[in-house]
Scaffold this motif. Structure first.
Motif, short mmCIF file in Angstrom:
data_model
loop_
_atom_site.label_atom_id
_atom_site.label_comp_id
_atom_site.label_asym_id
_atom_site.label_seq_id
_atom_site.Cartn_x
_atom_site.Cartn_y
_atom_site.Cartn_z
N ASP A 1 41.12 40.58 -49.53
CA ASP A 1 41.35 41.60 -50.57
C ASP A 1 40.07 41.88 -51.35
N ALA B 1 44.87 39.49 -41.73
CA ALA B 1 44.77 40.87 -42.17
C ALA B 1 43.81 40.95 -43.34
N ASN C 1 43.88 43.18 -45.70
CA ASN C 1 44.82 43.32 -46.82
C ASN C 1 45.87 42.23 -46.64
N SER D 1 48.33 41.19 -48.25
CA SER D 1 49.76 41.36 -48.56
C SER D 1 50.50 42.10 -47.46
N THR D 2 49.78 42.56 -46.41
CA THR D 2 50.47 43.29 -45.34
C THR D 2 51.03 42.39 -44.25
N ALA D 3 50.60 41.14 -44.19
CA ALA D 3 51.09 40.25 -43.13
C ALA D 3 51.07 38.81 -43.60
#
Ligand code: FAD
Ligand code: NAG
Ligand code: NAG
Ligand code: NAG
Ligand code: NAG
Ligand code: NAG
Ligand code: NAG
Length: 496
Positions: A133, A330, A332, A334-336
């Motif tokens: 992130d 990932a 990002n 929070s996507t996986a």
């Protein structure tokens, strides 16, 4: 005898229960979110990345501000509890649980503020953030900081003990880029530290942060993203002799005047048959894509002609595509969700002054080719390049930060997972990994000045003070005594 023992046990149990009541009361007047054993969500929040460890903290707290971290620390310290922060939770030995049941775990996941200042070109990063992130947020500004490859690793642990990535030969470890930090001391005081203010403490938190405080944010020097990035991962299946030769040549190549724009590692893993090893040359080049071939040629020419096509890749692109090719997880986060592991790992940081001998390398690779083939979990060895010609890591003076290794060539990570990555971790797994290390160390002089990496914590390392902290242990010890006499911030290999 038994009755006395049972009574003692009952007393311990009751006093624990009381501790937990006192803690609830202390926290009640604050708006701090907390999970206690039995609460919905507690079991999930108490999970460790390395499932070799299972701990039950007295409570897990979720502060949102430095002030709430301070309240958390004071609540724990007033009851003589051990207190530790959790940033990304990726410690190899779950050290945010302080190495025992009944400690106070301060989870920083609600502290994820990020701001970039165009004037100073620094980023202010709260320590609940994870590497992926942070990389995405910085890339929005056309900037980056050096760090490792697992996107889910937290900036808290990573920047407190090192933070190595393939661009570190060019721009240093994560901790080399920290300009100032805000932290909560063992007595609950919130301190801002830098070269100008509390320089001793600023020194200590760059290499040994968790022993001294809970860092709530760091201010980090950023760099403009390189225009061209080439990520290469070239894989061969080689016999023991050829693998040994490639390791020996890696050791020579890295000292041959290579550019700081080149970073990488040799990755060794289980071969397809006994006596073989899978060898990957994995790395990154941050110069022009026109000069990539010429840069890697001298070492590539030493390998057998063709790497395995289906497993090999070379990707040229920009910083972001380079990151995507490099990281696991990932960007990002929070996507996986991420899967966990059950593993044991050790590290050897080899000194530039005394290279590994032919004997040590050949015994080591023979061991990997034979014992490594028999081992029925998965394993790998990463021969990560820290030093070599023109390395920014080694250009930092030894005493500038608490990080103790400014003269190492490789950081070798030796890692084995339990069969199916599931617990329990078998005894023969420890034997296997310890055998890798002794095949090298026992074939080097007894006073070989090697080290070990605090971000690859090893709970079975006897001489850890020397290997992790080297000549800095004594100075850290003196500071610890004045700043945390009660040893509130404690984990198995913390400064005592
Ligand atoms: C899959 C994987 C890949 C990795 N890849 C790399 C890599 O490429 N390069 C590299 O250098 N390392 C790598 N590491 C190692 C990683 O850098 C360390 O495990 C790191 O300490 C993890 O940080 P964390 O915040 O996620 O862990 P945590 O378990 O949350 O914290 C680790 C330790 O730091 C303390 N701590 C955490 N936050 C703070 C804080 N804010 N203030 C004070 N103390 C704090 C904790 O109490 C604990 O003792 C990898 C680890 C894993 C599991
Ligand atoms: C800690 O608690 C866990 C979960 O309750 C338990 O499995 C483990 O055995 C305990 N460890 C110790 C050292 O008591
Ligand atoms: C990036 O690579 C291109 C060729 O692919 C080259 O023209 C350009 O000069 C490179 N930029 C840098 C900064 O190296
Ligand atoms: C680099 O080498 C590869 C493979 O040998 C070749 O396909 C490619 O065209 C070369 N790139 C440059 C810029 O010379
Ligand atoms: C990450 O993904 C989440 C959920 O899909 C989304 O809300 C967020 O904006 C994404 N962040 C970035 C930096 O792309
Ligand atoms: C894995 O290897 C160990 C040690 O050689 C052996 O004891 C065990 O039975 C093996 N397990 C499986 C599932 O093959
Ligand atoms: C906490 O410790 C620091 C560092 O030793 C000290 O400067 C400060 O006065 C202490 N604060 C309190 C409230 O005791």
């Amino acid at each position: 005898m038994f009755a006395v023992f049972a009574l003692l046990l009952a007393l311990v149990y009751i006093s624990r229960a009381l501790d937990s009541d006192v803690l609830r009361e202390t926290l009640e007047s604050s708006s701090l979110d907390a999970l206690f054993p039995g609460d919905p969500g507690y079991a999930e929040a108490a999970k460790t990345f390395n499932q070799r460890f299972t701990y039950a903290p007295i409570a897990i707290l979720f502060p949102r501000t430095p002030e709430e971290v301070s309240i958390s620390v004071k609540a724990g310290a007033s009851q003589n509890l051990r207190v530790a922060a959790r940033s990304g939770g990726h410690s190899y030995i779950a050290s945010s649980f302080s190495g025992q049941n009944g400690s106070l775990l301060v989870d920083l996941s609600r502290m994820q503020k990020f701001t970039y200042d165009t004037d100073t070109e620094t980023a202010l990063i709260e320590t609940g953030l994870r590497l992926g992130d942070i990389a995405l947020a910085l890339n929005e500004e056309g900037r980056f900081i050096p760090h490792g490859r697992c996107t889910y690793v937290g900036i808290g642990g990573h920047s407190g003990f090192g933070g190595f990535g393939f661009i570190s030969r060019r721009n240093g470890l994560t901790l080399d880029n920290v300009k100032s930090a805000t932290l909560v001391l063992a007595n609950g005081t919130i301190a801002v530290v830098s070269d100008q203010v509390h320089p001793d403490l600023f020194w200590a938190i760059r290499g040994s942060s968790a022993s001294f405080g809970i860092v709530t944010s760091i201010q980090v020097q950023t760099h403009p993203v390189p225009e061209n990035v080439t990520i290469f991962n070239l894989v061969w299946e080689l016999n023991v002799e050829t693998t040994t030769a490639m390791l020996a040549k890696w050791q020579i190549f890295v000292d041959s005047g290579i550019t700081p724009d080149l970073g990488g590692e040799l990755v060794l893993s289980r071969g397809d048959s006994s006596g073989n090893v899978k060898v990957a040359w994995f790395g990154a080049y941050y110069g022009s894509s026109n000069t990539f071939n010429a840069t890697v040629k001298p070492y590539l020419d030493e390998f057998p002609s063709a790497p395995i096509p289906s497993q090999s890749s070379i990707t040229s692109g920009n910083w972001l595509t380079g990151l995507e090719a490099l990281v696991f997880g990932a960007l990002n986060t929070s996507t996986a969700a991420e899967s966990r592991d059950t593993f044991y790992a050790k590290s050897i940081m080899t000194p530039e002054a005394v290279p590994m001998s032919q004997d040590a390398m050949s015994t080591f690779i023979t061991y990997l080719g034979n014992e490594g083939f028999k081992f029925n979990g998965s394993w790998f060895v990463e021969v990560e390049l820290y030093g070599g010609s023109n390395s920014a890591i080694n250009s930092v003076p030894l005493d500038a930060t608490a990080f103790a290794h400014r003269n190492k060539r490789f950081n070798m990570q030796l890692y084995a997972s339990a069969p199916n990555s599931a617990p329990p971790f078998p005894d023969y797994g420890f034997t296997f990994v310890e055998g890798m290390v002794s095949s090298i160390v026992s074939n080097m002089p007894a006073d070989w000045p090697y080290g070990a990496y605090v971000n690859y914590l090893d709970d079975r390392l006897p001489n850890w003070k020397e290997l992790y902290y080297g000549s800095h242990y004594e100075r850290l010890h003196v500071l610890k005594h004045s700043l945390d006499p009660q040893n509130v911030y404690h984990f198995p290999h913390s400064i005592k």
